[in-house]
Design a protein around this motif. Sequence first.
Motif, PDB file in Angstrom:
ATOM      1  N   PRO A  70       0.571  -1.640  -0.048  1.00 57.03           N
ATOM      2  CA  PRO A  70       0.079   0.261   0.029  1.00 57.03           C
ATOM      3  C   PRO A  70       1.044   0.892  -0.104  1.00 57.03           C
ATOM      4  N   LEU A  71       2.492   1.455   0.269  1.00 58.49           N
ATOM      5  CA  LEU A  71       3.110   2.723  -0.324  1.00 58.49           C
ATOM      6  C   LEU A  71       3.156   3.170  -1.269  1.00 58.49           C
ATOM      7  N   ARG A  72       2.955   2.877  -1.953  1.00 60.96           N
ATOM      8  CA  ARG A  72       3.208   2.998  -3.450  1.00 60.96           C
ATOM      9  C   ARG A  72       2.536   2.227  -5.067  1.00 60.96           C
ATOM     10  N   PRO A  73       1.918   2.968  -5.269  1.00 56.90           N
ATOM     11  CA  PRO A  73       1.283   2.338  -6.826  1.00 56.90           C
ATOM     12  C   PRO A  73       2.026   1.347  -6.784  1.00 56.90           C
ATOM     13  N   GLY A  99       1.962  -5.481   3.979  1.00 59.50           N
ATOM     14  CA  GLY A  99       2.397  -4.546   4.747  1.00 59.50           C
ATOM     15  C   GLY A  99       2.571  -5.194   6.197  1.00 59.50           C
ATOM     16  N   ARG A 100       3.829  -4.701   7.102  1.00 62.64           N
ATOM     17  CA  ARG A 100       3.947  -5.302   9.112  1.00 62.64           C
ATOM     18  C   ARG A 100       3.103  -4.972   8.901  1.00 62.64           C
ATOM     19  N   LEU A 107       0.567   4.887   7.060  1.00 67.00           N
ATOM     20  CA  LEU A 107      -0.469   4.806   5.414  1.00 67.00           C
ATOM     21  C   LEU A 107      -0.607   6.444   6.496  1.00 67.00           C
ATOM     22  N   ARG A 108      -1.265   6.407   7.349  1.00 63.72           N
ATOM     23  CA  ARG A 108      -1.757   7.666   7.494  1.00 63.72           C
ATOM     24  C   ARG A 108      -0.948   8.782   8.153  1.00 63.72           C
ATOM     25  N   VAL A 115      -6.145   1.588   3.623  1.00 64.50           N
ATOM     26  CA  VAL A 115      -7.215   0.339   2.525  1.00 64.50           C
ATOM     27  C   VAL A 115      -6.795  -0.598   3.332  1.00 64.50           C
ATOM     28  N   PRO A 116      -7.453  -1.639   3.337  1.00 63.70           N
ATOM     29  CA  PRO A 116      -7.725  -3.004   4.082  1.00 63.70           C
ATOM     30  C   PRO A 116      -7.813  -4.436   3.438  1.00 63.70           C
ATOM     31  N   PRO A 117      -7.028  -5.268   3.940  1.00 59.91           N
ATOM     32  CA  PRO A 117      -5.999  -6.147   4.268  1.00 59.91           C
ATOM     33  C   PRO A 117      -6.651  -7.185   2.541  1.00 59.91           C
ATOM     34  N   SER A 118      -7.983  -7.346   2.432  1.00 57.54           N
ATOM     35  CA  SER A 118      -8.420  -7.614   1.129  1.00 57.54           C
ATOM     36  C   SER A 118      -7.685  -6.586  -0.140  1.00 57.54           C
TER      37      SER A 118
END
Length: 267
Positions: A70-73, A99-100, A107-108, A115-118
Motif C-alpha cells: 500500500p505504500l506506492r502504486p 505490510g507489517r 499510511l496515515r 485500505v483493508p487487507p483484502s
Amino acid sequence: MTKPFRFGVVAPLTTDLPTWRDRVRRIADSGYSTLLVPDVSRWQPAPGPMVATAAALTDLRVGTWVYASPLRPAWMTAWEAHSLSLLTDGRFEFGIGTGRPGIEDELRELGLPVVPPSERLAQVRETIRAIRDLDGPDRHTPVVMAVRGPKARVLAAEVADTVTFALRAHESRAEVTRLAHEFRTRGELELALHVPIIGDTVAPFMAPPDTDVAALPADSLTLLPKDPAAAAEEIQRRREEIGFSYFVFGADSADTLAPVVAELTGR
C-alpha cells in the motif's frame, strides 16, 4: 522435493554509511546468498537505492524483505523491481507483502489511503502481474511473498517463487508445519523462514524491539541457538520436518552464523 540450503541477511542502514558498506562486503565474503533490505519509510533510505548500492558493492543476490504493497502504486513498484532486476543482471529478488503490523498508522502519517487487507492483497496481485508484463518472455524476476491469511497463501501458491510466513512469536511449531506442508505440494516452490532472534539477539526491523526472548517457547521457529553447531542441527531439522530451505537472519548475527552458512550452503 528438497531444495538446497541458502541464507539471506536483512541489513538495514542503522550505522554510518562506510560501516554499512563494510558489513555488506563481509556478508558477501561469508557465503550468504542474498542481501535484503526492508521497506520502512523515514527510518532509512528507500529500498531501491539501497539494493542497487549493495549490488554494486558485491556479487550477492539482493532483494526487498519486503515491499509493502500500500505504500506506492502497483505499477510504480513493479517498474522499480523490474529495473532492479535488469540493472543487477538478474540478481534481484522481488519481495512483497501487504505490510507489517501497524502499517495503517504509517499510511496515515504519510497521508496515504488506509485500505483493508483484502485491497492490499489485490495490490500485491496487481503488482506481480505488472512485473511479469514488464519482464516479458525473456526475463523472470523471482517473487518472494510474505503471507499470513488463507487468501494470501492461495495467491502465493499461484504466483510466487518463494514464500515466507509472517509468523507470530508464540505460534506453535505444529501450526507452522501444517501451513508449510500445504505449500510442499508444489515441488518447485521455495519455503523461506524469517528468523529474527539468534540466542538473545533480536534483529532490528525483523521483530518488535520490545520482544521478550525469555518468554518465547523453546521450540519457537522465530529463534535459533547462538552456538553454530546447535544452529546447524536445528536448521537441518527444520528442512527435514517442515520444508524450509532458505533461512533469513539479521545482520547483527551474520558473523555468528557464518560457520553455519559455510557448512550448509548448497547441501
